[in-house]
Each structure stands twice: as C-alpha cells, then as structure tokens.
Scaffold this motif. Sequence first.
Motif, PDB file in Angstrom:
ATOM      1  N   GLN A   1       0.828  -1.194   0.000  1.00  0.00           N
ATOM      2  CA  GLN A   1       0.000   0.000   0.000  1.00  0.00           C
ATOM      3  C   GLN A   1       0.866   1.249   0.000  1.00  0.00           C
ATOM      4  OE1 GLN A   1      -3.282  -0.075   2.767  1.00  0.00           O
ATOM      5  NE2 GLN A   1      -3.292  -2.300   2.832  1.00  0.00           N
ATOM      6  N   VAL A   2       0.352   2.296  -0.627  1.00  0.00           N
ATOM      7  CA  VAL A   2       1.066   3.567  -0.702  1.00  0.00           C
ATOM      8  C   VAL A   2       0.199   4.639  -0.058  1.00  0.00           C
ATOM      9  CG1 VAL A   2       2.097   5.298  -2.225  1.00  0.00           C
ATOM     10  CG2 VAL A   2       2.248   2.861  -2.808  1.00  0.00           C
ATOM     11  N   PHE A   3       0.843   5.514   0.719  1.00  0.00           N
ATOM     12  CA  PHE A   3       0.134   6.549   1.466  1.00  0.00           C
ATOM     13  C   PHE A   3       0.703   7.920   1.127  1.00  0.00           C
ATOM     14  CE2 PHE A   3       0.141   2.590   3.751  1.00  0.00           C
ATOM     15  CZ  PHE A   3      -1.189   2.423   4.143  1.00  0.00           C
ATOM     16  N   VAL A   4      -0.204   8.891   0.997  1.00  0.00           N
ATOM     17  CA  VAL A   4       0.179  10.239   0.614  1.00  0.00           C
ATOM     18  C   VAL A   4       0.065  11.163   1.834  1.00  0.00           C
ATOM     19  CG1 VAL A   4      -2.174  10.832  -0.122  1.00  0.00           C
ATOM     20  CG2 VAL A   4      -0.237  12.107  -1.030  1.00  0.00           C
ATOM     21  N   PRO A   5       0.976  12.120   1.990  1.00  0.00           N
ATOM     22  CA  PRO A   5       0.837  13.100   3.071  1.00  0.00           C
ATOM     23  C   PRO A   5      -0.516  13.805   2.988  1.00  0.00           C
ATOM     24  CG  PRO A   5       3.017  13.254   2.101  1.00  0.00           C
ATOM     25  CD  PRO A   5       2.224  12.320   1.227  1.00  0.00           C
ATOM     26  N   THR A   6      -1.166  13.956   4.119  1.00  0.00           N
ATOM     27  CA  THR A   6      -2.543  14.460   4.156  1.00  0.00           C
ATOM     28  C   THR A   6      -2.723  15.417   5.326  1.00  0.00           C
ATOM     29  OG1 THR A   6      -3.376  12.417   3.163  1.00  0.00           O
ATOM     30  CG2 THR A   6      -4.965  13.760   4.387  1.00  0.00           C
ATOM     31  N   TRP A   7      -3.370  16.542   5.038  1.00  0.00           N
ATOM     32  CA  TRP A   7      -3.688  17.492   6.105  1.00  0.00           C
ATOM     33  C   TRP A   7      -4.992  17.088   6.781  1.00  0.00           C
ATOM     34  CZ3 TRP A   7      -0.471  20.693   8.262  1.00  0.00           C
ATOM     35  CH2 TRP A   7       0.568  21.271   7.533  1.00  0.00           C
ATOM     36  N   GLU A   8      -4.953  17.013   8.092  1.00  0.00           N
ATOM     37  CA  GLU A   8      -6.157  16.824   8.906  1.00  0.00           C
ATOM     38  C   GLU A   8      -6.558  18.187   9.454  1.00  0.00           C
ATOM     39  OE1 GLU A   8      -7.159  15.327  13.429  1.00  0.00           O
ATOM     40  OE2 GLU A   8      -5.358  14.558  12.436  1.00  0.00           O
ATOM     41  N   VAL A   9      -7.819  18.553   9.233  1.00  0.00           N
ATOM     42  CA  VAL A   9      -8.319  19.858   9.684  1.00  0.00           C
ATOM     43  C   VAL A   9      -9.512  19.627  10.600  1.00  0.00           C
ATOM     44  CG1 VAL A   9      -9.164  22.132   8.979  1.00  0.00           C
ATOM     45  CG2 VAL A   9      -7.600  20.859   7.476  1.00  0.00           C
ATOM     46  N   ARG A  10      -9.411  20.098  11.828  1.00  0.00           N
ATOM     47  CA  ARG A  10     -10.510  19.968  12.784  1.00  0.00           C
ATOM     48  C   ARG A  10     -11.213  21.317  12.939  1.00  0.00           C
ATOM     49  NH1 ARG A  10     -10.923  15.403  15.920  1.00  0.00           N
ATOM     50  NH2 ARG A  10      -9.290  13.850  15.573  1.00  0.00           N
ATOM     51  N   VAL A  11     -12.535  21.265  12.913  1.00  0.00           N
ATOM     52  CA  VAL A  11     -13.346  22.485  12.920  1.00  0.00           C
ATOM     53  C   VAL A  11     -14.433  22.385  13.989  1.00  0.00           C
ATOM     54  CG1 VAL A  11     -14.835  23.988  11.539  1.00  0.00           C
ATOM     55  CG2 VAL A  11     -12.935  22.767  10.445  1.00  0.00           C
ATOM     56  N   LYS A  12     -14.652  23.491  14.681  1.00  0.00           N
ATOM     57  CA  LYS A  12     -15.747  23.588  15.638  1.00  0.00           C
ATOM     58  C   LYS A  12     -16.756  24.584  15.100  1.00  0.00           C
ATOM     59  CE  LYS A  12     -16.699  24.669  20.507  1.00  0.00           C
ATOM     60  NZ  LYS A  12     -16.083  25.138  21.775  1.00  0.00           N
ATOM     61  N   THR A  13     -18.003  24.144  14.904  1.00  0.00           N
ATOM     62  CA  THR A  13     -19.023  25.001  14.309  1.00  0.00           C
ATOM     63  C   THR A  13     -19.657  25.896  15.374  1.00  0.00           C
ATOM     64  OG1 THR A  13     -20.868  23.479  14.648  1.00  0.00           O
ATOM     65  CG2 THR A  13     -19.522  23.164  12.666  1.00  0.00           C
ATOM     66  N   GLN A  14     -20.491  26.806  14.892  1.00  0.00           N
ATOM     67  CA  GLN A  14     -21.193  27.718  15.789  1.00  0.00           C
ATOM     68  C   GLN A  14     -22.076  26.953  16.770  1.00  0.00           C
ATOM     69  OE1 GLN A  14     -24.014  30.249  13.805  1.00  0.00           O
ATOM     70  NE2 GLN A  14     -24.050  31.774  15.449  1.00  0.00           N
ATOM     71  N   ASP A  15     -22.571  25.777  16.342  1.00  0.00           N
ATOM     72  CA  ASP A  15     -23.446  24.955  17.181  1.00  0.00           C
ATOM     73  C   ASP A  15     -22.664  23.994  18.075  1.00  0.00           C
ATOM     74  OD1 ASP A  15     -25.629  26.167  15.942  1.00  0.00           O
ATOM     75  OD2 ASP A  15     -25.609  24.693  14.318  1.00  0.00           O
ATOM     76  N   ASP A  16     -21.351  24.227  18.176  1.00  0.00           N
ATOM     77  CA  ASP A  16     -20.475  23.412  19.023  1.00  0.00           C
ATOM     78  C   ASP A  16     -20.363  21.965  18.522  1.00  0.00           C
ATOM     79  OD1 ASP A  16     -18.675  23.438  21.121  1.00  0.00           O
ATOM     80  OD2 ASP A  16     -20.122  22.686  22.580  1.00  0.00           O
ATOM     81  N   VAL A  17     -20.511  21.798  17.213  1.00  0.00           N
ATOM     82  CA  VAL A  17     -20.314  20.486  16.589  1.00  0.00           C
ATOM     83  C   VAL A  17     -18.877  20.403  16.087  1.00  0.00           C
ATOM     84  CG1 VAL A  17     -21.007  18.966  14.699  1.00  0.00           C
ATOM     85  CG2 VAL A  17     -22.735  20.311  15.921  1.00  0.00           C
ATOM     86  N   HIS A  18     -18.227  19.286  16.369  1.00  0.00           N
ATOM     87  CA  HIS A  18     -16.841  19.103  15.948  1.00  0.00           C
ATOM     88  C   HIS A  18     -16.805  18.311  14.635  1.00  0.00           C
ATOM     89  CE1 HIS A  18     -14.923  20.612  19.669  1.00  0.00           C
ATOM     90  NE2 HIS A  18     -16.065  20.221  20.213  1.00  0.00           N
ATOM     91  N   GLU A  19     -16.152  18.875  13.638  1.00  0.00           N
ATOM     92  CA  GLU A  19     -16.053  18.251  12.324  1.00  0.00           C
ATOM     93  C   GLU A  19     -14.587  18.027  11.969  1.00  0.00           C
ATOM     94  OE1 GLU A  19     -20.064  20.298  10.378  1.00  0.00           O
ATOM     95  OE2 GLU A  19     -18.084  21.135   9.923  1.00  0.00           O
ATOM     96  N   GLU A  20     -14.362  17.070  11.089  1.00  0.00           N
ATOM     97  CA  GLU A  20     -12.996  16.794  10.642  1.00  0.00           C
ATOM     98  C   GLU A  20     -12.978  16.689   9.125  1.00  0.00           C
ATOM     99  OE1 GLU A  20     -12.984  11.938  11.126  1.00  0.00           O
ATOM    100  OE2 GLU A  20     -12.684  13.184  12.914  1.00  0.00           O
ATOM    101  N   TYR A  21     -11.933  17.249   8.522  1.00  0.00           N
ATOM    102  CA  TYR A  21     -11.770  17.210   7.074  1.00  0.00           C
ATOM    103  C   TYR A  21     -10.331  16.811   6.759  1.00  0.00           C
ATOM    104  CZ  TYR A  21     -16.126  19.839   7.133  1.00  0.00           C
ATOM    105  OH  TYR A  21     -17.417  20.238   7.363  1.00  0.00           O
ATOM    106  N   PHE A  22     -10.172  16.249   5.555  1.00  0.00           N
ATOM    107  CA  PHE A  22      -8.857  15.777   5.142  1.00  0.00           C
ATOM    108  C   PHE A  22      -8.583  16.247   3.715  1.00  0.00           C
ATOM    109  CE2 PHE A  22     -10.678  12.949   8.238  1.00  0.00           C
ATOM    110  CZ  PHE A  22      -9.647  12.754   9.145  1.00  0.00           C
ATOM    111  N   VAL A  23      -7.374  16.734   3.497  1.00  0.00           N
ATOM    112  CA  VAL A  23      -6.997  17.252   2.184  1.00  0.00           C
ATOM    113  C   VAL A  23      -5.651  16.655   1.793  1.00  0.00           C
ATOM    114  CG1 VAL A  23      -6.468  19.307   0.826  1.00  0.00           C
ATOM    115  CG2 VAL A  23      -8.237  19.411   2.587  1.00  0.00           C
ATOM    116  N   ASN A  24      -5.594  16.086   0.585  1.00  0.00           N
ATOM    117  CA  ASN A  24      -4.337  15.598   0.030  1.00  0.00           C
ATOM    118  C   ASN A  24      -3.335  16.745   0.036  1.00  0.00           C
ATOM    119  OD1 ASN A  24      -2.261  15.070  -1.995  1.00  0.00           O
ATOM    120  ND2 ASN A  24      -3.516  13.358  -2.699  1.00  0.00           N
ATOM    121  N   ALA A  25      -2.247  16.594   0.784  1.00  0.00           N
ATOM    122  CA  ALA A  25      -1.312  17.700   0.992  1.00  0.00           C
ATOM    123  C   ALA A  25      -0.443  17.980  -0.220  1.00  0.00           C
ATOM    124  CB  ALA A  25      -0.420  17.409   2.207  1.00  0.00           C
ATOM    125  N   VAL A  26      -0.468  17.097  -1.210  1.00  0.00           N
ATOM    126  CA  VAL A  26       0.323  17.289  -2.430  1.00  0.00           C
ATOM    127  C   VAL A  26      -0.531  17.859  -3.551  1.00  0.00           C
ATOM    128  CG1 VAL A  26       1.755  16.149  -4.173  1.00  0.00           C
ATOM    129  CG2 VAL A  26       1.904  15.435  -1.774  1.00  0.00           C
TER     130      VAL A  26
END
Length: 281
Positions: free
Chosen positions: A227-252
């Motif tokens: 398997q091959v893995f690419v560097p990836t940004w993990e982004v954690r976000v807190k919304t106005q309603d105090d909900v915690h979300e997570e997003y991932f973006v291919n860093a390349v």
Amino acid sequence: MDWSKSKSIFIVVFLILNVFLYSLYLNRHTEAQLVEVLGEKTIEAQLQDDHITYGVLPTNLEKASYISATVKNFEEEQIVLQNAQKIVVENKNKLIVTLKDPVKISNLDQEESYRNFLQFQVHEGASYALWKVDQENRKITFFQRLNDRKIYYNINGVLTAYLNDNDEIIRYEQTLLDNIEEYNKEKTLLPPIQVIQALYGKRLLKPDSKITEMKLGYSTLIQLKTQVFVPTWEVRVKTQDDVHEEYFVNAVEGKVIDFQLDHTRVDVVDDALDIKEVNEE
C-alpha cells in the motif's frame, strides 16, 4: 446634391461613430476589470467576512515523503502477551485479544491515560495513537502512526479497544501495517492557508466556525498488496453549534478526501472469516 461631398461626410461620420463606440467599449471594459479587481478578496478576507477563525497555523511542514507498507500477517510469528486470556488470529491479519485482568482507564478523553495499556498490553502498541472515544458503544479507536503522524482510516492499521461499564478495557481487535518505508524523494506540500482555501471553496467551512487544529498525517493512495500513502492534512473544525467536524486534504494535490467508505470498513467485522486460535488459557 454633390455625391462626392456627401460620401466624404458619411465616411467622416462613420469614423467618428466608430471611434466613439470603441472608446465606449474601452471605458466599459476598464470599468469591468476594475470591478473584478475590487471584487477579488484574499482567502483571509473571505474568512473574515464569514467570521471563520483559526489560530496559529503550522509553519515548519513544507515537504514530506510518500510512504509504503504491507499488511501484517500475525500467523507468521508467535504473539505472546502476559495479560492475554485468549489470543485469536482472524483471517491472518486481525488480532483479537481478550484480557485476563481488565485495564482501568482514568480519563477516556486523555491520550496519556492509554500509555500503559498500549505499551504493556498491545503487540507493538507504541505504533498507535488515540483517535476517537465512543462512549455510547463503549469502544476506543486508535490509528496507527509513523513519526507521530497518523495513518487515517486504513482498515489495516487500526486498534479498537472495548470497555466494560467501569471504563476498563476488556478486549481489543488489532490490525497492523508492517514494513513501513518512506520514499526518498520528498514532495512539496500545500501550505495550511491553501488547504483552508480548498475547504472554503467547496463550502465545507460554515460561517461562524473555528478551525481548532491542523495536523499532517497520511491517507491511502494505493491499496494493493503493497500500500502507498500520501501526506494528508487533517483539519478539525468547531461550528457555531459546538459540533466538531474533521476534514482531510491531500497535501500534495489539494484534493478533499472523503473517508465515508473507510469509516464503514473500520467498524465492519465479518463473522464469516476463518478464525484460528493461537493461544488460549
């Protein structure tokens, strides 16, 4: 009527009209360009307009390498754990361990509380880091890591621990990526602000939200025998309603990654798989 004279007058009038229309076109074009320039805003300004905030962004992560790995075959070695009542290998690649003595966790949300459990109760436990605490279903999920960078949602690099009602770990299931190697050539990574811009451009960042954390990890690029893995940004976000979300973006490449399918795979247990007991007391 002198036709030649009239002809000359018409030509002059048409020339004047053409000059006027061309001048009008230039003025309109210049005004349009000016409006576009004035309408262009930096990502910082757009975030400010939507009241989206963030703290100090990582500044020392400019390059990173792809990594490769194979899936650990637990049948190829004898696994010995002192506090194991039963050790089962499922389909060669999953280790299922039932503990003799439950392991008490003092604070489920604090990573430090799992240090002794990982170090002394889990085969190569130092390779994992806390990811999610699911109080409702009484289970804790850990992701495998390399140099403190998590490998996100890969079914072959997950440790799932199960709790009793006293916040004690009584059993866990483990898969492990083996032979992890970094590629020699490093890739230039997208800076954090461009990652935020990619999420904002897809309208994933809601107004009045706050970006609480950005970390670099890895996501699966190729899932074959190796398997091959690419560097990836993990982004954690807190919304106005105090909900915690997570997003991932291919860093390349800057592509937003959807892990929905991998979420499902992490939790799936196929009872039809062959099970082999390797140790039972």
